[in-house]
Design an enzyme around this catalytic site. Structure first.
Site, PDB file in Angstrom:
ATOM      1  N   SER A  89       4.772   2.535   8.274  1.00  0.00           N
ATOM      2  CA  SER A  89       4.155   0.896   6.943  1.00  0.00           C
ATOM      3  C   SER A  89       5.946   0.634   6.327  1.00  0.00           C
ATOM      4  O   SER A  89       6.196   1.723   5.648  1.00  0.00           O
ATOM      5  CB  SER A  89       3.957   1.698   5.772  1.00  0.00           C
ATOM      6  OG  SER A  89       2.325   1.870   7.421  1.00  0.00           O
ATOM      7  N   HIS A 149       0.777  -1.148  -0.098  1.00  0.00           N
ATOM      8  CA  HIS A 149       0.162   0.056  -0.353  1.00  0.00           C
ATOM      9  C   HIS A 149       0.740   1.260   0.116  1.00  0.00           C
ATOM     10  O   HIS A 149       0.324   2.741  -0.086  1.00  0.00           O
ATOM     11  CB  HIS A 149      -1.259  -0.219   1.703  1.00  0.00           C
ATOM     12  CG  HIS A 149       0.028   0.218   2.430  1.00  0.00           C
ATOM     13  ND1 HIS A 149      -0.219  -0.918   3.615  1.00  0.00           N
ATOM     14  CD2 HIS A 149       0.336   1.419   3.573  1.00  0.00           C
ATOM     15  CE1 HIS A 149       0.645  -0.457   4.538  1.00  0.00           C
ATOM     16  NE2 HIS A 149       0.609   1.203   4.154  1.00  0.00           N
ATOM     17  N   ASP A 166       0.216  -7.907   1.389  1.00  0.00           N
ATOM     18  CA  ASP A 166       0.660  -6.193   1.408  1.00  0.00           C
ATOM     19  C   ASP A 166       2.260  -6.377   1.465  1.00  0.00           C
ATOM     20  O   ASP A 166       3.036  -5.590   2.110  1.00  0.00           O
ATOM     21  CB  ASP A 166       0.069  -5.912   2.977  1.00  0.00           C
ATOM     22  CG  ASP A 166       0.103  -4.394   2.501  1.00  0.00           C
ATOM     23  OD1 ASP A 166       0.371  -3.354   1.662  1.00  0.00           O
ATOM     24  OD2 ASP A 166       0.266  -3.537   3.633  1.00  0.00           O
TER      25      ASP A 166
END
Length: 450
Positions: free
Chosen positions: A309, A194, A229
């Site tokens: 992230s 993402h 992801d």
């Protein structure tokens, strides 16, 4: 005519001539007695020399004239100048020799005593005026510490921070930031899908990585996997610092971990916490990204915020045990920061997915071929089959609609998300025993995953 007031009687009596006196006031200096009459009975002259009547000192009407200094001719003729006299002492200047030296010493001692007394009184007054201050306080200091142990937070951070990079994505005037971890000396960096998915299919998109020393270089996408992801980038750098990958299987709840990344664009940020839970099914889906994944996450209370992230979750021995991926936020806006609930993809899965992406650029996932929902009867939980895909592994194994799957291999299934991560743990082609409840009976079916 009288131009002055009459003389007071007291002054006339004190300074006036006696009554009936005829003697003149002028008298020569050598005369001591009464004046004598001269030859032929004549009186002596009024002045004692012939020029006396013209002496300006005797003439009250003569004008004042300033002349030269006295004895000027004598000094000029001799050719000498008067020498300097002795200097006056402080006692002579101040007291004109009217004070004895012993008295001066006594006076000095008195002045010192008065000054000391005044200082003491002033100090007491100042201390009483502000009782919160103390001029005598000196803060204690400790000896400098020795070398920090390798397992300390600072020791672990110093080894891992150089292997964590900041990832920047730019598409025109838009962009985003995240983190990444260098996992191979050839410049391979693992991050979240993402973080870079918005640049995957955009021709003018640019991706940059910034290392801990400030080195900034462009990066290219090697491959990405929306189902877990994860994504791998390639950067052209020489001899980068590579992170040591540990094993998530050895993690225990309560173990200390560090989260390293670039939250909110703040590079090289280190936070500390513990492992709060293991094997936590977590569904990931973000707006503006094609990520649609369910991960078997490591839950931690180390502060994790947007921008972390793709960063590293590190154990106490300095090994990367997970890739920070998601946080749980408060409210519906999803804009809250860390509330002590962060989630990371276990490094064992990261290693397997990243290796496939580097080797082939894509990842193959095992599938059961069913759609399910989470159910419970108050005593047990499971994933109820809503439909079975035609020709799928589930259809071939005999799984039908309405079955409740409660176990895959040795893992208990409590819901639909956990079923998905349990199946994804296995390779394509693996034969896995699946336990289902059908009409109140438990059945064990062997499923060959596709």
């Amino acid at each position: 005519m009288n131009h002055a007031p009459p003389t007071p009687e007291s002054l006339a009596h004190a300074f006036g001539r006696p009554a009936g006196a005829s003697e003149p006031l002028q008298r020569a200096p050598w005369e001591t007695g009464p004046r004598q009459s001269g030859e032929n009975g004549a009186d002596e002259p009024v002045f004692w020399n012939e020029q006396g009547d013209r002496d300006p000192w005797r003439d009250p009407t003569s004008g004042a004239v300033l002349g030269g200094p006295a004895l000027e001719e004598n000094r000029t003729e001799s050719g000498t100048s008067p020498g300097e006299g002795p200097l006056l002492s402080a006692r002579e200047v101040l007291f004109g020799r009217r004070v004895r030296p012993r008295s001066l010493l006594t006076l000095g001692l008195v002045v010192l005593l008065l000054g000391a007394a005044g200082g003491f009184v002033g100090r007491i007054t100042a201390e009483e005026g502000n009782p919160l201050t103390n001029p005598d306080v000196t803060l204690a200091s400790v000896e400098p510490g020795g070398d920090r142990p390798a397992g300390s937070v600072s020791g672990v951070a110093s080894r891992v921070v150089p292997a964590v990079v900041s990832v920047e994505v730019r598409i025109g005037s838009e962009g985003g930031t995240g983190s990444g971890v260098v996992i191979d000396g050839n410049g391979y960096v693992v991050t979240n899908n993402h973080v870079v998915s918005m640049a995957a299919d955009t021709p003018n998109a640019k991706i940059f990585t910034v290392f801990s020393d400030g080195t900034r270089t462009s990066a290219r996408i090697v491959g990405r996997d929306p189902q877990t992801d994860l994504a791998v980038l390639k950067v052209e750098v020489s001899n980068p610092t590579v992170a040591q990958l540990g094993s998530s299987e050895e993690l225990r709840v309560g173990e200390r971990v560090l989260a390293i990344g670039s939250p909110l664009g703040l590079d090289n940020t280190v936070t500390s916490g513990i492992v709060s839970s293991l094997d936590r099914p977590m569904r990931l889906a973000g707006e503006g990204t094609d990520t649609n994944a369910v991960i078997d996450a490591i839950q931690t209370d180390a502060a994790v915020n947007p921008g972390n992230s793709g960063g590293a979750l590190v154990s106490g021995n300095g090994a990367v045990v997970g890739i920070n991926t998601a946080i749980r936020t408060l409210g519906t806006g999803g804009s809250s920061g860390s509330i002590g609930l962060g989630f990371a993809i276990p490094i064992d899965k990261v290693r397997r997915i990243a290796q496939q992406l580097i080797r082939t650029g894509e990842v193959r996932h095992a599938e059961l071929g069913v759609n399910t929902k989470s159910v419970t009867d108050g005593l047990a939980d499971g994933a109820q089959v809503q439909n079975v895909k035609q020709g799928s592994a589930a259809e071939q194994a005999g799984i039908v609609e309405g079955d409740v799957i409660i176990e895959v291999a040795d893992r208990e299934i409590t819901g639909a998300d956990e079923l998905q991560v349990a199946v994804d743990e296995h390779d394509v082609g693996a034969v896995v025993p699946v336990t289902v409840v059908r009409d109140g009976n438990e059945l064990v079916l062997d499923v060959t995953l596709q």
